[in-house]
Write a protein that holds these residues in place. Structure first.
Motif, PDB file in Angstrom:
ATOM      1  N   ARG A  45       0.841  -1.187   0.000  1.00  0.00           N
ATOM      2  CA  ARG A  45       0.000   0.000   0.000  1.00  0.00           C
ATOM      3  C   ARG A  45       0.878   1.239   0.000  1.00  0.00           C
ATOM      4  O   ARG A  45       2.003   1.210   0.478  1.00  0.00           O
ATOM      5  N   ILE A  46       0.370   2.314  -0.548  1.00  0.00           N
ATOM      6  CA  ILE A  46       1.082   3.592  -0.556  1.00  0.00           C
ATOM      7  C   ILE A  46       1.328   3.991   0.894  1.00  0.00           C
ATOM      8  O   ILE A  46       0.416   3.944   1.729  1.00  0.00           O
ATOM      9  N   GLN A  47       2.556   4.378   1.200  1.00  0.00           N
ATOM     10  CA  GLN A  47       2.938   4.669   2.579  1.00  0.00           C
ATOM     11  C   GLN A  47       2.688   6.112   3.008  1.00  0.00           C
ATOM     12  O   GLN A  47       2.980   6.472   4.138  1.00  0.00           O
ATOM     13  N   ASP A  48       2.127   6.925   2.172  1.00  0.00           N
ATOM     14  CA  ASP A  48       1.812   8.308   2.495  1.00  0.00           C
ATOM     15  C   ASP A  48       0.466   8.345   3.213  1.00  0.00           C
ATOM     16  O   ASP A  48      -0.573   8.102   2.609  1.00  0.00           O
ATOM     17  N   ASN A  49       0.470   8.647   4.518  1.00  0.00           N
ATOM     18  CA  ASN A  49      -0.765   8.666   5.294  1.00  0.00           C
ATOM     19  C   ASN A  49      -1.756   9.729   4.826  1.00  0.00           C
ATOM     20  O   ASN A  49      -2.924   9.707   5.219  1.00  0.00           O
ATOM     21  N   ASP A  50      -1.318  10.665   3.996  1.00  0.00           N
ATOM     22  CA  ASP A  50      -2.205  11.702   3.475  1.00  0.00           C
ATOM     23  C   ASP A  50      -2.631  11.440   2.027  1.00  0.00           C
ATOM     24  O   ASP A  50      -3.254  12.296   1.398  1.00  0.00           O
ATOM     25  N   ASN A  51      -2.314  10.253   1.495  1.00  0.00           N
ATOM     26  CA  ASN A  51      -2.646   9.941   0.108  1.00  0.00           C
ATOM     27  C   ASN A  51      -4.164   9.986  -0.109  1.00  0.00           C
ATOM     28  O   ASN A  51      -4.936   9.578   0.758  1.00  0.00           O
ATOM     29  N   LYS A  52      -4.570  10.494  -1.266  1.00  0.00           N
ATOM     30  CA  LYS A  52      -5.981  10.557  -1.630  1.00  0.00           C
ATOM     31  C   LYS A  52      -6.166  10.046  -3.052  1.00  0.00           C
ATOM     32  O   LYS A  52      -5.298  10.213  -3.895  1.00  0.00           O
ATOM     33  N   VAL A  53      -7.321   9.457  -3.315  1.00  0.00           N
ATOM     34  CA  VAL A  53      -7.684   9.062  -4.664  1.00  0.00           C
ATOM     35  C   VAL A  53      -8.113  10.326  -5.401  1.00  0.00           C
ATOM     36  O   VAL A  53      -8.870  11.139  -4.871  1.00  0.00           O
ATOM     37  N   THR A  54      -7.606  10.498  -6.628  1.00  0.00           N
ATOM     38  CA  THR A  54      -7.922  11.692  -7.405  1.00  0.00           C
ATOM     39  C   THR A  54      -8.400  11.303  -8.799  1.00  0.00           C
ATOM     40  O   THR A  54      -8.388  10.140  -9.165  1.00  0.00           O
ATOM     41  N   GLY A  55      -8.777  12.281  -9.562  1.00  0.00           N
ATOM     42  CA  GLY A  55      -9.176  12.063 -10.950  1.00  0.00           C
ATOM     43  C   GLY A  55     -10.447  11.238 -11.055  1.00  0.00           C
ATOM     44  O   GLY A  55     -11.320  11.289 -10.185  1.00  0.00           O
ATOM     45  N   ASP A  56     -10.550  10.470 -12.122  1.00  0.00           N
ATOM     46  CA  ASP A  56     -11.749   9.665 -12.375  1.00  0.00           C
ATOM     47  C   ASP A  56     -12.050   8.688 -11.247  1.00  0.00           C
ATOM     48  O   ASP A  56     -13.203   8.339 -11.011  1.00  0.00           O
ATOM     49  N   TRP A  57     -11.006   8.218 -10.556  1.00  0.00           N
ATOM     50  CA  TRP A  57     -11.207   7.220  -9.498  1.00  0.00           C
ATOM     51  C   TRP A  57     -11.915   7.818  -8.287  1.00  0.00           C
ATOM     52  O   TRP A  57     -12.445   7.090  -7.455  1.00  0.00           O
ATOM     53  N   ALA A  58     -11.939   9.133  -8.156  1.00  0.00           N
ATOM     54  CA  ALA A  58     -12.600   9.785  -7.026  1.00  0.00           C
ATOM     55  C   ALA A  58     -14.074  10.089  -7.323  1.00  0.00           C
ATOM     56  O   ALA A  58     -14.804  10.491  -6.424  1.00  0.00           O
ATOM     57  N   LEU A  59     -14.511   9.893  -8.563  1.00  0.00           N
ATOM     58  CA  LEU A  59     -15.903  10.170  -8.919  1.00  0.00           C
ATOM     59  C   LEU A  59     -16.830   9.195  -8.209  1.00  0.00           C
ATOM     60  O   LEU A  59     -16.594   7.994  -8.186  1.00  0.00           O
ATOM     61  N   THR A  60     -17.908   9.714  -7.641  1.00  0.00           N
ATOM     62  CA  THR A  60     -18.855   8.853  -6.934  1.00  0.00           C
ATOM     63  C   THR A  60     -20.175   8.683  -7.674  1.00  0.00           C
ATOM     64  O   THR A  60     -20.924   7.761  -7.394  1.00  0.00           O
ATOM     65  N   SER A  61     -20.477   9.556  -8.616  1.00  0.00           N
ATOM     66  CA  SER A  61     -21.807   9.544  -9.228  1.00  0.00           C
ATOM     67  C   SER A  61     -21.724   9.616 -10.745  1.00  0.00           C
ATOM     68  O   SER A  61     -21.835  10.686 -11.341  1.00  0.00           O
ATOM     69  N   ARG A  62     -21.563   8.462 -11.350  1.00  0.00           N
ATOM     70  CA  ARG A  62     -21.535   8.384 -12.815  1.00  0.00           C
ATOM     71  C   ARG A  62     -22.967   8.139 -13.311  1.00  0.00           C
ATOM     72  O   ARG A  62     -23.780   7.548 -12.611  1.00  0.00           O
ATOM     73  N   ALA A  63     -23.226   8.559 -14.531  1.00  0.00           N
ATOM     74  CA  ALA A  63     -24.567   8.398 -15.103  1.00  0.00           C
ATOM     75  C   ALA A  63     -24.942   6.918 -15.183  1.00  0.00           C
ATOM     76  O   ALA A  63     -24.154   6.069 -15.575  1.00  0.00           O
ATOM     77  N   CYS A  64     -26.167   6.612 -14.783  1.00  0.00           N
ATOM     78  CA  CYS A  64     -26.692   5.244 -14.852  1.00  0.00           C
ATOM     79  C   CYS A  64     -27.995   5.294 -15.613  1.00  0.00           C
ATOM     80  O   CYS A  64     -28.943   5.945 -15.152  1.00  0.00           O
ATOM     81  N   PRO A  65     -28.112   4.595 -16.770  1.00  0.00           N
ATOM     82  CA  PRO A  65     -27.052   3.816 -17.401  1.00  0.00           C
ATOM     83  C   PRO A  65     -26.009   4.709 -18.066  1.00  0.00           C
ATOM     84  O   PRO A  65     -26.270   5.877 -18.254  1.00  0.00           O
ATOM     85  N   PRO A  66     -24.858   4.162 -18.402  1.00  0.00           N
ATOM     86  CA  PRO A  66     -24.444   2.765 -18.330  1.00  0.00           C
ATOM     87  C   PRO A  66     -23.761   2.377 -17.014  1.00  0.00           C
ATOM     88  O   PRO A  66     -23.554   1.210 -16.766  1.00  0.00           O
ATOM     89  N   PHE A  67     -23.413   3.348 -16.155  1.00  0.00           N
ATOM     90  CA  PHE A  67     -22.612   3.038 -14.975  1.00  0.00           C
ATOM     91  C   PHE A  67     -23.490   2.773 -13.763  1.00  0.00           C
ATOM     92  O   PHE A  67     -23.460   3.501 -12.780  1.00  0.00           O
ATOM     93  N   CYS A  68     -24.267   1.703 -13.816  1.00  0.00           N
ATOM     94  CA  CYS A  68     -25.177   1.364 -12.727  1.00  0.00           C
ATOM     95  C   CYS A  68     -24.480   0.441 -11.732  1.00  0.00           C
ATOM     96  O   CYS A  68     -23.618  -0.355 -12.102  1.00  0.00           O
ATOM     97  N   ILE A  69     -24.854   0.549 -10.472  1.00  0.00           N
ATOM     98  CA  ILE A  69     -24.273  -0.314  -9.442  1.00  0.00           C
ATOM     99  C   ILE A  69     -24.588  -1.762  -9.793  1.00  0.00           C
ATOM    100  O   ILE A  69     -25.732  -2.108 -10.114  1.00  0.00           O
ATOM    101  N   GLN A  70     -23.567  -2.596  -9.739  1.00  0.00           N
ATOM    102  CA  GLN A  70     -23.692  -4.007 -10.116  1.00  0.00           C
ATOM    103  C   GLN A  70     -24.140  -4.846  -8.923  1.00  0.00           C
ATOM    104  O   GLN A  70     -23.850  -4.512  -7.771  1.00  0.00           O
ATOM    105  N   PRO A  71     -24.814  -5.961  -9.178  1.00  0.00           N
ATOM    106  CA  PRO A  71     -25.216  -6.840  -8.081  1.00  0.00           C
ATOM    107  C   PRO A  71     -23.987  -7.436  -7.395  1.00  0.00           C
ATOM    108  O   PRO A  71     -22.903  -7.484  -7.975  1.00  0.00           O
ATOM    109  N   HIS A  72     -24.171  -7.873  -6.172  1.00  0.00           N
ATOM    110  CA  HIS A  72     -23.070  -8.465  -5.407  1.00  0.00           C
ATOM    111  C   HIS A  72     -22.473  -9.668  -6.141  1.00  0.00           C
ATOM    112  O   HIS A  72     -21.261  -9.833  -6.170  1.00  0.00           O
TER     113      HIS A  72
END
Length: 194
Positions: A45-72
């Motif tokens: 794991r990244i050893q920087d205790n202040d590391n944050k996810v940035t860019g596209d990986w930090a997006l929480t709300s993509r349009a659905c469809p096509p980016f709908c929450i998948q079943p377990h």
């Protein structure tokens, strides 16, 4: 004197916060996994205790469809797994970890030890997963355990791959689905290929 203090303060801000070590588990700081092309990679794991996810990986709300929450579970008989189970599969020489995303996503960074089988090709490439081609399609009696993943819980690529593989004859009980995908892998600061 003021300039020297300003420079020291700026330098202190540029140094990553390394106050507490960041392990995978309490007992595991890193793990070596074999690579499909030979050699090995170390996952940590990244050893920087202040590391944050940035860019596209930090997006929480993509349009659905096509980016709908998948079943377990993407299909009956498929086992959903987390990061620790995925790491165990990466260490297992009999298992195959498959990045089911389109090739450009794989080339942009993946989980070390994973191979690229885009979801659109999954049903045609079962020979790479222990199946043998026969007159009716594939004989998967010797199918290897497989873990599939894609971009995250909102990504339908690896669930589609799992369903297509099962339709082509791959045993569902040999398929494992890492639902967290690259978004959760990155959120946890785990090693990503370049």
């Amino acid at each position: 004197m003021k300039t020297a203090l300003s420079m020291l303060a700026a330098l202190a801000l540029a140094v990553p916060a390394l106050a507490d070590p960041v392990g995978i588990t309490k007992e595991m700081m890193e793990v070596a996994v074999p690579l499909p092309e030979g050699g090995s990679a170390t996952i940590s794991r990244i050893q920087d205790n202040d590391n944050k996810v940035t860019g596209d990986w930090a997006l929480t709300s993509r349009a659905c469809p096509p980016f709908c929450i998948q079943p377990h579970a993407p299909a009956e008989g498929v086992t959903t797994i987390g990061e620790l189970e995925l790491i165990e599969m990466l260490k297992d020489p009999n298992a195959v970890v498959v990045d089911g995303r389109v090739r450009s996503n794989f080339e942009g960074g993946s989980i070390p030890g994973a191979i690229s089988i885009p979801y659109t090709e999954a049903a045609d490439r079962l020979g790479e997963l222990g199946c043998e081609i026969d007159f009716d399609g594939f004989d998967c009696e010797n199918a290897r355990p497989v873990a599939l993943f894609c971009n995250g819980p909102w990504c339908g690529q690896s669930p589609a791959a799992a369903r297509r593989m099962i339709e082509a004859g791959y045993p569902a009980e040999k398929i494992h689905y890492y639902r967290g995908g690259m978004q959760v892998w990155r959120m946890l600061g785990l090693t990503v290929t370049e």
